[in-house]
Design a protein around this motif. Structure first.
Motif, short mmCIF file in Angstrom:
data_model
loop_
_atom_site.label_atom_id
_atom_site.label_comp_id
_atom_site.label_asym_id
_atom_site.label_seq_id
_atom_site.Cartn_x
_atom_site.Cartn_y
_atom_site.Cartn_z
N ASP A 70 0.72 -1.03 0.17
CA ASP A 70 -0.03 0.09 -0.14
C ASP A 70 1.01 1.07 -0.11
O ASP A 70 0.98 1.79 1.02
CB ASP A 70 -0.93 -0.04 1.13
N PHE A 104 -5.24 13.30 -1.48
CA PHE A 104 -5.46 12.39 -0.43
C PHE A 104 -6.07 12.64 0.71
O PHE A 104 -6.14 13.87 1.21
CB PHE A 104 -3.91 12.08 0.20
N ALA A 105 -6.94 11.68 0.91
CA ALA A 105 -7.95 12.07 2.47
C ALA A 105 -7.21 12.35 3.60
O ALA A 105 -5.99 11.73 3.80
CB ALA A 105 -8.75 11.03 2.57
N ARG A 108 -4.83 9.53 5.85
CA ARG A 108 -4.87 8.13 4.95
C ARG A 108 -3.78 7.29 5.17
O ARG A 108 -3.58 6.16 4.83
CB ARG A 108 -4.69 8.76 3.48
N VAL A 137 -2.61 14.42 6.25
CA VAL A 137 -2.83 13.11 5.63
C VAL A 137 -2.42 11.90 6.47
O VAL A 137 -2.61 10.68 6.05
CB VAL A 137 -2.14 13.04 4.12
#
Length: 274
Positions: A70, A104-105, A108, A137
Motif C-alpha cells: 500500500d 489524499f484524504a 490516509r 494526511v
C-alpha cells in the motif's frame, strides 16, 4: 502550486538529464541516520499505507515497498516521475507536490517519508505548508520521517572557493586518487563561483533557519538549512508530538538539541502525529 524563484532554480537542476541519471544510480541508504530511522519504524509500518514524497528516480521505492504494497510515491517533476515509473513499473508513482496533497484524504497514511533532504528544496514558507499537509494526511499515531540539513553543520560552512576535501584514503595506493580529486575540486572553483553568485541574491535567513546556495549540484541549488531546535519548534507548531526522534547522518546515533551538533551534516527525524 505556482513556482517561486527557489523552485525555478532547483527544478532547473533536478530536471537536467545528468541530475536524473546521477540520482538514479544511487541505491540503498544515503547515510547511517537514514538507516537507523528506517529500521526504527520498519516493523511498525509493515503492511500499512505509505506516502513517499519527492521520490525522484525511485531509490526509496525499493526500501519502502518492501515494507508495504500500500504505497504511493510522488514527485513534482515529470522527468523524475517518468524515471521512477521506468525503473519501477508496478509501483504507484504520481506527479504531485508535497505542499498540496489535496488528492489524499485526511488520515490516509501511517507513514509519510521525505528522504534525502528533499524538504530543503522548497522555501521557508512552503516548508511550513509541507508540515501542515503531511500532518493532515497522517493517521493518528502516524509518523513523518524526513531528513534536513543542519544550519550549524559543515554544509552551511562550505564555500565555492574552499571545496570540501575528498575523503582520506584507507590504503596507501589511494593517496594518488585523493590528490587528483583534490586538484579537480580546485579546478572547478571558477565555474562553482559563477553558479554561487547567480543564486546568492535569492538567499535569506531568519531565526534558526537560512536559505542559501548548496555545494551539491555544483552550487546551482538553493537549499534550506535549519537548526535542530527550530525544526522541533516548527514540528510542534504544526501539531506533531514533542518527542521527535532524531538521528545524525554519520553514525546514526540518537541526538538532541543540547548535543554538540557542529559536525552533524544532516538530521533524520521521526515525528509522530498524536
Amino acid at each position: 502550486m505556482n513556482p517561486n524563484e527557489q523552485d525555478r532554480v532547483n527544478q532547473a537542476w533536478y530536471a537536467d538529464p545528468w541530475s536524473v541519471d546521477g540520482m538514479a544510480r544511487r541505491q540503498g541508504f544515503t547515510d547511517e541516520g537514514e538507516r537507523s530511522a528506517f529500521w526504527r519504524i520498519a516493523d511498525e509500518m509493515r503492511g500499512r499505507p505509505i506516502l513517499d514524497l519527492g521520490v525522484g528516480p525511485g531509490r526509496t521505492i525499493t526500501l519502502l515497498r518492501a515494507l508495504s504494497a500500500d504505497y504511493v510515491g510522488i514527485d513534482y517533476l515529470p522527468t523524475m516521475v517518468d524515471a521512477a515509473r521506468a525503473r519501477h513499473p508496478f509501483a504507484d508513482i504520481r506527479l504531485g507536490d508535497a505542499r498540496s496533497l489535496g488528492g489524499f484524504a485526511a488520515g490516509r497514511f501511517a507513514l509519510v517519508a521525505f528522504s534525502y533532504n528533499g524538504i530543503d528544496s522548497v522555501s521557508h514558507a512552503d516548508r511550513q505548508r509541507v508540515l501542515a499537509e503531511v500532518f493532515r494526511v497522517l493517521a493518528p499515531g502516524g509518523v513523518f520521517w524526513f531528513s534536513t540539513l543542519n544550519l550549524h553543520g559543515p554544509a552551511r560552512r562550505y564555500r565555492p572557493w574552499r571545496p570540501p576535501a575528498p575523503r582520506r584514503p584507507q590504503r596507501a595506493l589511494g593517496w594518488l586518487r585523493y590528490a587528483l580529486e583534490g586538484l579537480r575540486g580546485y579546478a572547478r572553483v571558477p565555474a562553482h563561483w559563477r553558479h554561487y553568485r547567480q543564486v546568492l541574491p535569492l538567499a535569506e535567513q531568519g531565526e534558526g533557519w537560512a536559505v542559501a546556495p548548496f555545494f551539491a549540484g555544483e552550487w546551482r541549488l538553493l537549499t534550506h538549512y535549519v537548526s535542530l531546535a527550530r525544526q522541533l519548534t516548527d514540528l510542534a507548531a504544526a501539531g506533531f508530538a514533542a518527542a521527535a526522534e532524531v538521528y545524525d547522518d554519520a553514525e546514526g546515533r540518537g541526538i538532541g538539541p543540547d548535543d554538540a551538533l557542529d559536525e552533524v551534516f544532516s538530521f533524520n527525524l521521526l515525528a509522530r502525529k498524536p
